[in-house]
Write a protein that holds these residues in place. Structure first.
Motif, PDB file in Angstrom:
ATOM      1  N   SER A 128       0.820  -1.221   0.000  1.00 29.38           N
ATOM      2  CA  SER A 128       0.000   0.000   0.000  1.00 29.38           C
ATOM      3  C   SER A 128       0.847   1.261   0.000  1.00 29.38           C
ATOM      4  CB  SER A 128      -0.927   0.003   1.222  1.00 29.38           C
ATOM      5  OG  SER A 128      -1.779  -1.117   1.211  1.00 29.38           O
ATOM      6  N   GLY A 129       2.165   1.096  -0.049  1.00 29.60           N
ATOM      7  CA  GLY A 129       3.067   2.241  -0.057  1.00 29.60           C
ATOM      8  C   GLY A 129       3.357   2.801   1.317  1.00 29.60           C
ATOM      9  N   GLN A 130       3.048   2.042   2.368  1.00 27.71           N
ATOM     10  CA  GLN A 130       3.286   2.501   3.733  1.00 27.71           C
ATOM     11  C   GLN A 130       4.675   2.045   4.199  1.00 27.71           C
ATOM     12  OE1 GLN A 130       0.422   4.131   5.765  1.00 27.71           O
ATOM     13  NE2 GLN A 130       0.214   4.501   3.570  1.00 27.71           N
ATOM     14  N   PHE A 131       5.440   2.978   4.735  1.00 27.29           N
ATOM     15  CA  PHE A 131       6.753   2.655   5.289  1.00 27.29           C
ATOM     16  C   PHE A 131       6.536   1.743   6.496  1.00 27.29           C
ATOM     17  CE2 PHE A 131      10.599   3.388   7.769  1.00 27.29           C
ATOM     18  CZ  PHE A 131      11.590   3.488   6.802  1.00 27.29           C
ATOM     19  N   ASN A 132       7.203   0.580   6.541  1.00 21.78           N
ATOM     20  CA  ASN A 132       6.883  -0.395   7.591  1.00 21.78           C
ATOM     21  C   ASN A 132       8.104  -0.987   8.298  1.00 21.78           C
ATOM     22  OD1 ASN A 132       7.864  -2.057   5.597  1.00 21.78           O
ATOM     23  ND2 ASN A 132       6.079  -3.403   5.489  1.00 21.78           N
ATOM     24  N   VAL A 133       9.227  -0.267   8.293  1.00 23.91           N
ATOM     25  CA  VAL A 133      10.420  -0.743   8.994  1.00 23.91           C
ATOM     26  C   VAL A 133      10.219  -0.605  10.504  1.00 23.91           C
ATOM     27  CG1 VAL A 133      12.906  -0.391   9.340  1.00 23.91           C
ATOM     28  CG2 VAL A 133      11.894  -0.124   7.047  1.00 23.91           C
ATOM     29  N   PRO A 134      10.516  -1.641  11.287  1.00 20.60           N
ATOM     30  CA  PRO A 134      10.317  -1.560  12.745  1.00 20.60           C
ATOM     31  C   PRO A 134      11.387  -0.710  13.431  1.00 20.60           C
ATOM     32  CG  PRO A 134      11.238  -3.689  12.162  1.00 20.60           C
ATOM     33  CD  PRO A 134      10.925  -2.988  10.856  1.00 20.60           C
ATOM     34  N   PHE A 135      11.130  -0.387  14.677  1.00 16.49           N
ATOM     35  CA  PHE A 135      12.047   0.391  15.509  1.00 16.49           C
ATOM     36  C   PHE A 135      13.378  -0.341  15.664  1.00 16.49           C
ATOM     37  CE2 PHE A 135      13.229   1.758  20.000  1.00 16.49           C
ATOM     38  CZ  PHE A 135      13.733   2.981  19.606  1.00 16.49           C
ATOM     39  N   GLY A 136      14.478   0.416  15.599  1.00 19.38           N
ATOM     40  CA  GLY A 136      15.802  -0.194  15.610  1.00 19.38           C
ATOM     41  C   GLY A 136      16.430  -0.396  16.972  1.00 19.38           C
ATOM     42  N   GLN A 137      15.933   0.277  18.001  1.00 15.14           N
ATOM     43  CA  GLN A 137      16.453   0.140  19.363  1.00 15.14           C
ATOM     44  C   GLN A 137      17.946   0.474  19.466  1.00 15.14           C
ATOM     45  OE1 GLN A 137      15.276  -3.475  21.382  1.00 15.14           O
ATOM     46  NE2 GLN A 137      13.389  -3.636  20.210  1.00 15.14           N
ATOM     47  N   TYR A 138      18.346   1.587  18.867  1.00 12.00           N
ATOM     48  CA  TYR A 138      19.735   2.035  18.986  1.00 12.00           C
ATOM     49  C   TYR A 138      19.888   2.912  20.229  1.00 12.00           C
ATOM     50  CZ  TYR A 138      19.976   0.370  14.205  1.00 12.00           C
ATOM     51  OH  TYR A 138      19.908  -0.419  13.075  1.00 12.00           O
ATOM     52  N   LEU A 139      21.009   2.770  20.896  1.00 10.88           N
ATOM     53  CA  LEU A 139      21.234   3.505  22.133  1.00 10.88           C
ATOM     54  C   LEU A 139      21.252   5.010  21.891  1.00 10.88           C
ATOM     55  CD1 LEU A 139      21.849   3.344  25.175  1.00 10.88           C
ATOM     56  CD2 LEU A 139      24.290   3.260  24.583  1.00 10.88           C
ATOM     57  N   ARG A 140      21.975   5.439  20.865  1.00  6.95           N
ATOM     58  CA  ARG A 140      22.112   6.869  20.592  1.00  6.95           C
ATOM     59  C   ARG A 140      22.235   7.081  19.078  1.00  6.95           C
ATOM     60  NH1 ARG A 140      26.036   7.420  23.583  1.00  6.95           N
ATOM     61  NH2 ARG A 140      24.932   7.857  25.513  1.00  6.95           N
ATOM     62  N   PRO A 141      21.118   7.169  18.350  1.00  5.45           N
ATOM     63  CA  PRO A 141      21.182   7.341  16.897  1.00  5.45           C
ATOM     64  C   PRO A 141      22.006   8.560  16.504  1.00  5.45           C
ATOM     65  CG  PRO A 141      18.964   6.772  17.568  1.00  5.45           C
ATOM     66  CD  PRO A 141      19.729   7.052  18.829  1.00  5.45           C
ATOM     67  N   TYR A 142      22.824   8.389  15.495  1.00  6.44           N
ATOM     68  CA  TYR A 142      23.756   9.431  15.049  1.00  6.44           C
ATOM     69  C   TYR A 142      23.035  10.447  14.164  1.00  6.44           C
ATOM     70  CZ  TYR A 142      27.658  11.490  12.421  1.00  6.44           C
ATOM     71  OH  TYR A 142      28.541  12.351  11.820  1.00  6.44           O
ATOM     72  N   PHE A 143      23.246  11.731  14.456  1.00  7.79           N
ATOM     73  CA  PHE A 143      22.714  12.773  13.581  1.00  7.79           C
ATOM     74  C   PHE A 143      23.820  13.223  12.626  1.00  7.79           C
ATOM     75  CE2 PHE A 143      21.725  17.257  12.546  1.00  7.79           C
ATOM     76  CZ  PHE A 143      20.580  16.997  11.796  1.00  7.79           C
ATOM     77  N   PRO A 144      23.644  13.019  11.320  1.00  5.87           N
ATOM     78  CA  PRO A 144      24.748  13.195  10.360  1.00  5.87           C
ATOM     79  C   PRO A 144      24.882  14.622   9.827  1.00  5.87           C
ATOM     80  CG  PRO A 144      22.862  12.253   9.244  1.00  5.87           C
ATOM     81  CD  PRO A 144      22.446  12.435  10.688  1.00  5.87           C
TER      82      PRO A 144
END
Length: 290
Positions: A128-144
């Motif tokens: 249906s075109g819906q983004f469906n990737v689950p949560f990654g559970q990263y401690l501190r996601p990097y802001f690039p």
């Protein structure tokens, strides 16, 4: 030249292969990438101009926004990279907002957030075109931030489009060079072909890409380099090209114990005069195919 990382995490990204790819890419005034992905080859090559394409409109909208107003985008995107947003409930709320949102700028901000907070940096949509990737559970996601700034500066030399690869090939002109990094063919005949964006990339697409590459190089004099898995299928598809095989580290399953080397194929199509040795090599290539 210092290697530059893309600001997006991307499955199958070419950061680790930019050296062998650059060694094979011919000189030219413009590099065309029908499957640009996160843009590692773009960032680590040196052409005067670029035509960068992808069938994912979220990706292309993001790139155009970063090109036009990087500092505003950085400020607004950084606000999403808060500890308050690094939990499952916040992630799924923002993912739902993304799927319901029609504003390109807001979608671009959320796309970067989802890319950095979602599982393995995957970009996946349902039928249906819906983004469906689950949560990654990263401690501190990097802001690039630094990577966005580098991308935005170089993007001034680039045009971004959201078209089929067939239409992009038709835009090529003498003096251009084309690099293709399509969704990869399966490693085995039982594996499913990669599903990309809202549609799949079938065997017919793989065959049509190889056909167009050969035609573009041999009849129009525009060189084409394609990367793919090194398999019996791809060696058959690219039989008219000069083939280069190498081993690449890949996460080939979710089980960490299954990480290992995968054979990668770089297929270079050049004009008949430049590729005069290809015909003689073809029978040998078929004999040694794994």
């Amino acid at each position: 030249m210092t290697k530059q990382r893309a600001f997006l995490k991307w499955a199958g990204g070419k950061f680790g292969l930019v050296e062998p790819i650059n060694r094979l890419l011919p000189d030219g005034a413009r590099l065309i990438e029908p499957f640009v992905g996160a843009g590692s080859v773009f960032l680590n090559s040196n052409y005067e101009r670029y035509l960068l394409n992808d069938v994912n409109p979220d990706l292309i909208d993001l790139f155009n926004i970063v090109k036009r107003r990087p500092q505003r985008f950085i400020t607004d995107a950084a606000a999403l990279f808060s500890p308050l947003n690094n939990n499952a409930s916040a992630y799924y709320a923002l993912r739902s907002e993304f799927n319901a949102c029609s504003d390109p700028y807001r979608r671009a901000l959320l796309f970067l957030y989802l890319n950095r907070h979602g599982y393995n940096g995957l970009c996946r949509y349902n039928r249906s075109g819906q983004f469906n990737v689950p949560f990654g559970q990263y401690l501190r996601p990097y802001f690039p931030q630094a990577e966005i700034e580098v991308f935005a500066e170089k993007a001034q030399r680039a045009t971004f489009t959201c078209l089929s690869f067939e239409k992009v090939f038709r835009r090529a002109r003498k003096g251009d060079v084309i690099y293709c990094d399509p969704p990869y063919a399966p490693l085995s005949t039982t594996a499913n072909f990669t599903s990309y964006a809202s549609t799949g990339f079938s065997l017919e697409h793989q065959h049509e890409l190889a056909r167009r590459a050969a035609h573009t190089a041999h009849k129009r004099g525009i060189p084409v380099l394609i990367s793919n898995h090194d398999t019996d299928l791809t060696r058959l598809l690219y039989a008219d090209a000069d083939l280069h095989s190498l081993q690449v580290s890949r996460f080939i399953s979710q089980n960490g114990a299954s990480r290992g080397k995968v054979a990668e194929l770089l297929a270079l199509y050049t004009s008949p005069a430049a590729a005069s040795n290809v015909v003689a090599l073809t029978p040998l290539q078929r004999k040694i195919a794994p």
